[in-house]
Design a protein around this motif. Structure first.
Motif, mmCIF file in Angstrom:
data_model
loop_
_atom_site.group_PDB
_atom_site.id
_atom_site.type_symbol
_atom_site.label_atom_id
_atom_site.label_comp_id
_atom_site.label_asym_id
_atom_site.label_seq_id
_atom_site.Cartn_x
_atom_site.Cartn_y
_atom_site.Cartn_z
ATOM 1 N N GLY A 93 19.042 -42.357 -23.531
ATOM 2 C CA GLY A 93 20.308 -42.866 -24.046
ATOM 3 C C GLY A 93 20.340 -44.362 -24.244
ATOM 4 O O GLY A 93 21.350 -44.899 -24.723
ATOM 5 N N HIS A 94 19.249 -45.033 -23.902
ATOM 6 C CA HIS A 94 19.246 -46.494 -23.961
ATOM 7 C C HIS A 94 18.204 -47.075 -24.920
ATOM 8 O O HIS A 94 18.406 -48.173 -25.446
ATOM 9 N N LEU A 95 17.099 -46.364 -25.125
ATOM 10 C CA LEU A 95 15.988 -46.915 -25.897
ATOM 11 C C LEU A 95 15.746 -46.110 -27.171
ATOM 12 O O LEU A 95 16.084 -44.926 -27.229
ATOM 13 N N PRO A 96 15.144 -46.718 -28.199
ATOM 14 C CA PRO A 96 14.822 -45.971 -29.426
ATOM 15 C C PRO A 96 13.848 -44.845 -29.123
ATOM 16 O O PRO A 96 13.015 -44.953 -28.217
ATOM 17 N N PRO A 97 13.904 -43.752 -29.875
ATOM 18 C CA PRO A 97 12.959 -42.652 -29.655
ATOM 19 C C PRO A 97 11.530 -43.131 -29.902
ATOM 20 O O PRO A 97 11.289 -43.947 -30.790
ATOM 21 N N ALA A 105 11.780 -46.674 -5.049
ATOM 22 C CA ALA A 105 12.241 -46.524 -6.427
ATOM 23 C C ALA A 105 12.297 -47.865 -7.151
ATOM 24 O O ALA A 105 11.929 -47.952 -8.337
ATOM 25 N N ALA A 106 12.751 -48.897 -6.477
ATOM 26 C CA ALA A 106 12.839 -50.209 -7.130
ATOM 27 C C ALA A 106 11.458 -50.725 -7.507
ATOM 28 O O ALA A 106 11.253 -51.247 -8.616
ATOM 29 N N ALA A 148 17.950 -49.892 -14.886
ATOM 30 C CA ALA A 148 18.747 -49.323 -13.791
ATOM 31 C C ALA A 148 18.685 -47.797 -13.819
ATOM 32 O O ALA A 148 18.571 -47.147 -12.761
ATOM 33 N N ALA A 149 18.751 -47.208 -15.011
ATOM 34 C CA ALA A 149 18.665 -45.750 -15.131
ATOM 35 C C ALA A 149 17.302 -45.253 -14.676
ATOM 36 O O ALA A 149 17.189 -44.181 -14.043
ATOM 37 N N LEU A 150 16.274 -46.022 -14.967
ATOM 38 C CA LEU A 150 14.919 -45.649 -14.558
ATOM 39 C C LEU A 150 14.809 -45.619 -13.032
ATOM 40 O O LEU A 150 14.266 -44.664 -12.447
ATOM 41 N N VAL A 151 15.319 -46.642 -12.380
ATOM 42 C CA VAL A 151 15.272 -46.695 -10.915
ATOM 43 C C VAL A 151 16.063 -45.535 -10.315
ATOM 44 O O VAL A 151 15.612 -44.881 -9.360
ATOM 45 N N GLY A 201 8.213 -36.755 -17.123
ATOM 46 C CA GLY A 201 9.072 -36.467 -18.265
ATOM 47 C C GLY A 201 10.543 -36.582 -17.915
ATOM 48 O O GLY A 201 11.332 -37.148 -18.676
ATOM 49 N N ALA A 202 10.920 -36.040 -16.752
ATOM 50 C CA ALA A 202 12.322 -36.124 -16.335
ATOM 51 C C ALA A 202 12.726 -37.563 -16.059
ATOM 52 O O ALA A 202 13.848 -37.991 -16.366
ATOM 53 N N VAL A 203 11.816 -38.333 -15.469
ATOM 54 C CA VAL A 203 12.109 -39.743 -15.187
ATOM 55 C C VAL A 203 12.298 -40.510 -16.496
ATOM 56 O O VAL A 203 13.267 -41.257 -16.666
#
Length: 278
Positions: free
Chosen positions: A167-171, A218-219, A248-251, A159-161
């Motif tokens: 902030g980047h993708l539609p809900p 992580a990558a 990038a935010a995900l990584v 969930g935290a990941v």
């Protein structure tokens, strides 16, 4: 194969989603395999086992070994069932069968199984009451049901990941498809109502957790997660620059979960057990 009523899920699991799971069989088993033992505890020697939403078939094969008996895995996905059959043949398991079918309407032989299991395969039914009632008819009187389903992404590391994507993708749930959500059984009260209406008794919901390995670093884990159906779908709904920022935010969010053995995330779920009344 019997008539398919869950056409939306059939299209997904015989399209990109199913191919991704089949192509990454070992990775998905590493992610979800930690939840197998709590399900195998429901299997007794000689049990005839039905695995609902079996996917690539790891749980089906483990259940056949645990019970020493006959096990059938059922799924909508042709690509995943091909992998399941291949793996069973490689492991020398002649008493394992995989059937492409919609568990909601498939004409299972009445009372043919002692126990029905599922590892994250029962959250997507078009009509969950009808589906569980059909599975119940496949169990002998006194037969058992045990499955794990997602509780809430807020309770585990994933969930935290995934929150890094907000902030980047539609809900989620804003695409208007009306398709069943992965969290459709996240509320124990909903689970109890559904299973009771489907004819089950003694419904219990117990929180369980397990650690899954998502990638080497992580990558690597970020590439895998970006290709996972729900996230890929959301990435495809934004422009390329926004999608790249989301990746990038995900990584970055995954870096805090790097260990020498790989990226490890604690997952949480409900272990649901119930009985078909004798």
């Amino acid at each position: 194969m019997a008539t398919i009523v869950n056409t939306h899920q059939s299209a997904a699991w015989n399209g990109y989603e199913g191919r991704h799971w089949a192509d990454h069989q070992a990775r998905y088993d590493a992610v979800n395999g930690g939840f197998s033992d709590v399900l195998l505890a429901a299997v007794r020697p000689g049990d005839r086992v039905l695995d609902v939403g079996c996917g690539n078939g790891q749980l089906t094969r483990l259940a056949a070994r645990a019970g020493g008996g006959y096990a059938v895995g059922v799924d909508l996905s042709g690509p995943m069932l091909e992998r399941a059959r291949s793996s069973a043949a490689e492991e020398g398991l002649p008493d394992v069968e995989f059937v492409r079918a919609d568990a909601q309407v498939h004409p299972f032989p009445p009372g043919a199984f002692d126990v029905a299991l599922s590892r994250f395969g029962v959250m997507f039914f078009a009509d969950p009451v009808a589906a569980f009632a059909n599975v119940g008819r496949a169990l002998r009187p006194g037969g058992r049901l045990a499955f794990v389903c997602l509780d809430s992404f807020r309770h585990g590391d994933l969930g935290a990941v995934l929150g890094a994507l907000a902030g980047h993708l539609p809900p989620p749930g804003t695409d208007g498809t009306g398709a069943a959500e992965p969290l459709s059984l996240a509320d124990p009260d909903v689970v109890r109502r559904v299973l009771t209406a489907a004819g089950f008794a003694g419904v219990e919901c117990e929180p369980v957790e397990a650690v899954g390995t998502w990638g080497r670093d992580a990558a690597d884990a970020g590439r895998f997660l970006a290709g996972w159906g729900p996230i890929r779908y959301q990435l495809d709904r934004v422009d390329p620059a926004t999608a790249e920022r989301a990746r990038a935010a995900l990584v970055d969010a995954l870096r805090r979960h790097e260990h020498p053995s790989g990226v490890r995330l604690r997952g949480t779920a409900w272990l649901v057990t119930a009985d078909r009344p004798a």
